[in-house]
Design a protein around this motif. Structure first.
Motif, PDB file in Angstrom:
ATOM      1  N   SER A  59       1.175  -1.455   0.364  1.00  0.00           N
ATOM      2  CA  SER A  59      -0.004   0.070  -0.009  1.00  0.00           C
ATOM      3  C   SER A  59       1.024   1.478   0.280  1.00  0.00           C
ATOM      4  CB  SER A  59      -1.094   0.068   0.769  1.00  0.00           C
ATOM      5  OG  SER A  59      -2.140  -1.409   0.877  1.00  0.00           O
ATOM      6  N   VAL A  60       1.525   1.620   0.143  1.00  0.00           N
ATOM      7  CA  VAL A  60       2.532   2.611   0.824  1.00  0.00           C
ATOM      8  C   VAL A  60       3.160   2.535  -0.535  1.00  0.00           C
ATOM      9  CG1 VAL A  60       4.855   3.233   1.342  1.00  0.00           C
ATOM     10  CG2 VAL A  60       3.443   1.773   3.017  1.00  0.00           C
ATOM     11  N   GLU A  61       3.626   1.630  -1.817  1.00  0.00           N
ATOM     12  CA  GLU A  61       4.055   1.516  -2.316  1.00  0.00           C
ATOM     13  C   GLU A  61       3.223   2.547  -3.615  1.00  0.00           C
ATOM     14  OE1 GLU A  61       7.806   1.213  -3.684  1.00  0.00           O
ATOM     15  OE2 GLU A  61       7.878   1.107  -1.504  1.00  0.00           O
ATOM     16  N   THR A  62       1.715   1.665  -3.541  1.00  0.00           N
ATOM     17  CA  THR A  62       0.804   2.243  -4.275  1.00  0.00           C
ATOM     18  C   THR A  62       0.661   3.963  -4.107  1.00  0.00           C
ATOM     19  OG1 THR A  62      -0.013   0.563  -4.311  1.00  0.00           O
ATOM     20  CG2 THR A  62      -1.838   1.446  -4.723  1.00  0.00           C
ATOM     21  N   ALA A  63       0.938   4.344  -2.971  1.00  0.00           N
ATOM     22  CA  ALA A  63       0.894   5.455  -2.806  1.00  0.00           C
ATOM     23  C   ALA A  63       1.779   6.681  -3.624  1.00  0.00           C
ATOM     24  CB  ALA A  63       0.302   5.668  -0.658  1.00  0.00           C
ATOM     25  N   LYS A  64       2.571   5.903  -2.870  1.00  0.00           N
ATOM     26  CA  LYS A  64       4.008   6.394  -3.879  1.00  0.00           C
ATOM     27  C   LYS A  64       3.801   7.105  -5.056  1.00  0.00           C
ATOM     28  CE  LYS A  64       7.330   5.376  -0.372  1.00  0.00           C
ATOM     29  NZ  LYS A  64       8.883   4.688  -0.218  1.00  0.00           N
ATOM     30  N   SER A  65       3.207   5.364  -5.951  1.00  0.00           N
ATOM     31  CA  SER A  65       2.622   5.943  -7.354  1.00  0.00           C
ATOM     32  C   SER A  65       2.287   7.252  -7.665  1.00  0.00           C
ATOM     33  CB  SER A  65       2.000   4.632  -7.065  1.00  0.00           C
ATOM     34  OG  SER A  65       0.773   4.618  -7.236  1.00  0.00           O
ATOM     35  N   SER A  66       1.660   7.770  -6.847  1.00  0.00           N
ATOM     36  CA  SER A  66       0.910   9.209  -6.947  1.00  0.00           C
ATOM     37  C   SER A  66       1.897  10.761  -6.805  1.00  0.00           C
ATOM     38  CB  SER A  66      -0.050   9.225  -5.921  1.00  0.00           C
ATOM     39  OG  SER A  66      -1.070   8.409  -4.819  1.00  0.00           O
ATOM     40  N   ARG A  67       3.027   9.806  -6.931  1.00  0.00           N
ATOM     41  CA  ARG A  67       3.466  10.860  -7.477  1.00  0.00           C
ATOM     42  C   ARG A  67       3.742  11.503  -8.925  1.00  0.00           C
ATOM     43  NH1 ARG A  67       8.013  10.596  -2.294  1.00  0.00           N
ATOM     44  NH2 ARG A  67       6.543  12.026  -0.799  1.00  0.00           N
ATOM     45  N   LEU A  68       3.591   9.775  -9.489  1.00  0.00           N
ATOM     46  CA  LEU A  68       4.421   9.961 -10.663  1.00  0.00           C
ATOM     47  C   LEU A  68       2.793  10.704 -11.995  1.00  0.00           C
ATOM     48  CD1 LEU A  68       5.218   5.965 -10.732  1.00  0.00           C
ATOM     49  CD2 LEU A  68       6.545   7.837 -10.799  1.00  0.00           C
ATOM     50  N   PRO A  69       4.083  10.677 -12.555  1.00  0.00           N
ATOM     51  CA  PRO A  69       3.093  11.226 -13.937  1.00  0.00           C
ATOM     52  C   PRO A  69       1.915  10.453 -14.221  1.00  0.00           C
ATOM     53  CG  PRO A  69       4.838  10.769 -14.998  1.00  0.00           C
ATOM     54  CD  PRO A  69       5.076  10.796 -13.586  1.00  0.00           C
ATOM     55  N   ASP A  70       0.744  11.091 -14.643  1.00  0.00           N
ATOM     56  CA  ASP A  70      -0.890  10.557 -15.566  1.00  0.00           C
ATOM     57  C   ASP A  70      -0.345  10.449 -17.249  1.00  0.00           C
ATOM     58  OD1 ASP A  70      -1.809   9.609 -12.917  1.00  0.00           O
ATOM     59  OD2 ASP A  70      -2.531  11.557 -12.744  1.00  0.00           O
ATOM     60  N   ILE A  71      -0.358   9.458 -17.691  1.00  0.00           N
ATOM     61  CA  ILE A  71       0.104   9.691 -19.416  1.00  0.00           C
ATOM     62  C   ILE A  71      -1.682   8.412 -19.379  1.00  0.00           C
ATOM     63  CG2 ILE A  71       1.300   8.150 -20.749  1.00  0.00           C
ATOM     64  CD1 ILE A  71       3.776   8.849 -19.331  1.00  0.00           C
ATOM     65  N   GLU A  72      -1.448   9.032 -20.713  1.00  0.00           N
ATOM     66  CA  GLU A  72      -3.762   8.162 -21.228  1.00  0.00           C
ATOM     67  C   GLU A  72      -3.094   8.786 -22.396  1.00  0.00           C
ATOM     68  OE1 GLU A  72      -6.937  10.374 -20.353  1.00  0.00           O
ATOM     69  OE2 GLU A  72      -6.716   9.766 -17.883  1.00  0.00           O
ATOM     70  N   ALA A  73      -2.790   7.494 -22.877  1.00  0.00           N
ATOM     71  CA  ALA A  73      -3.455   7.497 -24.946  1.00  0.00           C
ATOM     72  C   ALA A  73      -5.149   6.821 -25.172  1.00  0.00           C
ATOM     73  CB  ALA A  73      -2.445   6.200 -25.522  1.00  0.00           C
ATOM     74  N   SER A  74      -5.032   7.071 -26.080  1.00  0.00           N
ATOM     75  CA  SER A  74      -6.042   6.616 -26.434  1.00  0.00           C
ATOM     76  C   SER A  74      -6.617   7.037 -27.997  1.00  0.00           C
ATOM     77  CB  SER A  74      -7.455   7.561 -26.285  1.00  0.00           C
ATOM     78  OG  SER A  74      -7.596   9.309 -26.833  1.00  0.00           O
ATOM     79  N   VAL A  75      -6.923   5.633 -28.894  1.00  0.00           N
ATOM     80  CA  VAL A  75      -7.192   5.822 -30.663  1.00  0.00           C
ATOM     81  C   VAL A  75      -8.312   5.471 -31.041  1.00  0.00           C
ATOM     82  CG1 VAL A  75      -5.883   4.548 -32.414  1.00  0.00           C
ATOM     83  CG2 VAL A  75      -5.002   4.865 -30.750  1.00  0.00           C
ATOM     84  N   SER A  76      -8.968   5.761 -31.848  1.00  0.00           N
ATOM     85  CA  SER A  76     -10.076   5.513 -32.119  1.00  0.00           C
ATOM     86  C   SER A  76      -9.591   5.814 -33.427  1.00  0.00           C
ATOM     87  CB  SER A  76     -11.708   6.383 -31.476  1.00  0.00           C
ATOM     88  OG  SER A  76     -11.116   8.058 -32.115  1.00  0.00           O
ATOM     89  N   VAL A  77     -11.063   4.973 -34.282  1.00  0.00           N
ATOM     90  CA  VAL A  77     -11.206   5.339 -36.150  1.00  0.00           C
ATOM     91  C   VAL A  77     -13.212   5.761 -35.697  1.00  0.00           C
ATOM     92  CG1 VAL A  77      -9.396   4.298 -36.642  1.00  0.00           C
ATOM     93  CG2 VAL A  77     -11.610   2.675 -36.073  1.00  0.00           C
ATOM     94  N   SER A  78     -13.615   5.990 -36.792  1.00  0.00           N
ATOM     95  CA  SER A  78     -15.510   6.008 -37.000  1.00  0.00           C
ATOM     96  C   SER A  78     -16.150   6.248 -38.803  1.00  0.00           C
ATOM     97  CB  SER A  78     -15.301   7.645 -36.356  1.00  0.00           C
ATOM     98  OG  SER A  78     -14.510   8.818 -36.501  1.00  0.00           O
ATOM     99  N   PHE A  79     -16.573   6.647 -38.967  1.00  0.00           N
ATOM    100  CA  PHE A  79     -17.348   6.379 -39.634  1.00  0.00           C
ATOM    101  C   PHE A  79     -18.035   7.724 -39.593  1.00  0.00           C
ATOM    102  CE2 PHE A  79     -21.289   6.275 -42.525  1.00  0.00           C
ATOM    103  CZ  PHE A  79     -20.597   5.561 -44.071  1.00  0.00           C
ATOM    104  N   LEU A  80     -18.176   8.743 -40.455  1.00  0.00           N
ATOM    105  CA  LEU A  80     -18.284   9.952 -40.430  1.00  0.00           C
ATOM    106  C   LEU A  80     -20.025  10.003 -41.542  1.00  0.00           C
ATOM    107  CD1 LEU A  80     -15.651  12.239 -40.295  1.00  0.00           C
ATOM    108  CD2 LEU A  80     -16.886  11.586 -37.991  1.00  0.00           C
ATOM    109  N   GLY A  81     -21.220  10.539 -41.180  1.00  0.00           N
ATOM    110  CA  GLY A  81     -21.993  10.363 -42.692  1.00  0.00           C
ATOM    111  C   GLY A  81     -22.243  11.817 -43.611  1.00  0.00           C
ATOM    112  N   ASN A  82     -22.797  12.514 -43.989  1.00  0.00           N
ATOM    113  CA  ASN A  82     -23.031  13.456 -44.619  1.00  0.00           C
ATOM    114  C   ASN A  82     -23.796  14.429 -43.831  1.00  0.00           C
ATOM    115  OD1 ASN A  82     -22.041  12.310 -47.154  1.00  0.00           O
ATOM    116  ND2 ASN A  82     -23.259  11.965 -48.318  1.00  0.00           N
ATOM    117  N   GLY A  83     -22.992  15.556 -44.394  1.00  0.00           N
ATOM    118  CA  GLY A  83     -23.808  17.055 -42.882  1.00  0.00           C
ATOM    119  C   GLY A  83     -25.107  17.581 -43.967  1.00  0.00           C
ATOM    120  N   ILE A  84     -25.757  18.166 -43.285  1.00  0.00           N
ATOM    121  CA  ILE A  84     -26.830  19.508 -44.216  1.00  0.00           C
ATOM    122  C   ILE A  84     -26.711  19.689 -43.410  1.00  0.00           C
ATOM    123  CG2 ILE A  84     -29.284  19.592 -43.771  1.00  0.00           C
ATOM    124  CD1 ILE A  84     -29.271  16.000 -42.943  1.00  0.00           C
TER     125      ILE A  84
END
Length: 439
Positions: A59-84
């Motif tokens: 639990s101490v090691e887990t608490a120490k990890s709060s000092r480390l930076p947060d890194i988030e990565a996301s990837v997505s693909v999508s289908f875009l419909g025609n606009g109006i």
């Protein structure tokens, strides 16, 4: 007289131990120190607490990890419909073709620079939890050790009493043989034989109960110590000859205040509440964080018509966040935290007072045990002399059978009390060690 009786008692214990368990080859003499070592290694009750301590370390090691930076990565693909496209009055609609394939990739990094002390306080609380788990393990270990000391000394007491009963049964048989001889000569009545046979039967029944108690205590010991069922524990008879320290009451008070596990646990609770106050106060302070982001998107839909290309951009910066509602919400939490700390300190003072009282009470009992020993040594001497005199008078037809019964009972009682007095000194000493946290 005391040294002579000590020698006889130790010799008798060794002889009786052979007599009781002569048929078993798994006899094992275990000292109190060896018993403690076996319990530490094999006790199932301590294994789960060892795991709890490892969990607290993690639990101490887990608490120490709060000092480390947060890194988030996301990837997505999508289908875009025609606009109006529509006029502002929702008329004249027209179709706006769109690239149909969309993609997105984002990488975000953030590092907390300042959180009002919440992270450091959280780590400190976890470290205190780790210390508390260690103290809990040590406290349960001491409880187990004190329980084992009780079993061990009770086993010692029962084996000593077995020897006492063996000697008195032998004496009773000798007297009974003399009475039967006199009965054949017509000197005593048959009723005297019956009364002494009754006493002998009671002695033998008491001896059987003692043997049963020895078996039960042995089972308790080997179960906790993790020994095979075939082992028969033999007590360390040198305990009776060991001098027990005669430190004053102030010495034991100092030991308790320095080493008492209960006091250390309460002090940790106080420290944890103080750290929790800091966490609560951190809500009143701003949070500052560094961040960096890179995004790779396509198509570019903010243009009309859309641009069917990928667009990559990045940015870095420092953000400041402040919860304005904490100005009127956190005050109550701060007050509650202060009250919790004050209550923990008051409880520490109460436990300290109760510990001092308990140490003083058991120190008085420890000193009383020595006085009781001196008295019982004298009582055994007098009871033995009285038995010898009455026995001699009875053999010369100058005393009644009731006198012999009374003298025998007095001798047996005095010897029992002497054994209890000797072992009680050892028990009171280990109880002081337990209360002082140095067992």
């Amino acid at each position: 007289m005391s040294k002579l009786f000590l020698f006889i008692t130790i010799h008798c214990v060794s002889l009786c131990s052979v007599g009781v368990y002569a048929q078993n080859l798994d006899e094992r003499v275990i000292t109190i120190e060896e018993m403690f070592s076996l319990a530490d290694r094999n006790s199932k009750a301590l294994h789960s607490l060892s795991t709890l301590m490892e969990e607290a370390v993690q639990s101490v090691e887990t608490a120490k990890s709060s000092r480390l930076p947060d890194i988030e990565a996301s990837v997505s693909v999508s289908f875009l419909g025609n606009g109006i496209l529509l006029d502002r009055d929702f008329t004249s609609s027209s179709k706006a073709p769109m690239p149909h394939f969309g993609n997105n990739f984002a990488l975000e990094v953030s590092q907390v620079i300042y959180a009002g002390g919440a992270i450091n306080s959280g780590i400190e609380i976890s470290k205190l939890e780790e210390k508390k788990a260690v103290l809990l393990l040590e406290n349960e270990r001491d409880k187990l050790r004190f329980l084992l000391v009780g079993y061990y000394l009770d086993l010692f007491r029962q084996k000593n009493l077995f020897c006492v009963y063996e000697r008195n049964i032998d004496l009773a048989k000798q007297v009974l043989a003399d009475i039967k001889a006199k009965n054949r000569e017509g000197v005593v009545l048959g009723n005297d034989i019956t009364r002494y046979e009754l006493q002998l039967t009671n002695l033998e029944l008491a001896r059987t109960r003692i043997l049963n108690s020895i078996m039960i205590l042995n089972d308790n010991l080997i179960t906790v110590l993790g020994l095979p069922a075939s082992v028969r524990v033999e007590v360390d008879t040198t305990l009776l000859s060991r001098p027990m320290p005669l430190n004053n009451c102030e010495h034991w008070h100092k030991q308790a205040l320095s080493h008492s596990l209960s006091l250390q646990q309460e002090m940790l609770t106080v420290e944890m509440n103080k750290r929790q106050e800091r966490v609560i106060r951190s809500e009143l302070l701003p949070k500052i964080a560094f961040f960096a982001t890179n995004r790779f998107d396509g198509p570019i839909t903010i243009e009309v018509p859309p641009i069917d290309k990928n667009f990559n951009y990045w940015y870095v910066g420092i953000g400041v966040k402040y919860n304005l509602s904490s100005l009127y919400k956190a005050n109550n939490s701060v007050k509650r935290g202060k009250l919790a700390t004050r209550r923990a300190m008051q409880h520490y003072d109460d436990v300290k007072e109760q510990t001092e009282l308990a140490v003083r009470a058991d120190y008085i009992k420890y000193m009383e045990a020595y006085e009781q020993l001196n008295t019982q040594v004298k009582n055994v001497e007098l009871a033995t002399q009285n038995y010898a005199v009455v026995s001699n008078r009875y053999k010369n037809d100058m005393a009644l059978i009731t006198d012999m019964l009374d003298a025998s009972a007095a001798k047996l009682s005095a010897e029992q009390q002497l054994i209890n007095a000797r072992i009680n000194i050892i028990f009171q000493y280990y109880k002081l060690l337990y209360l002082s946290g140095i067992l």
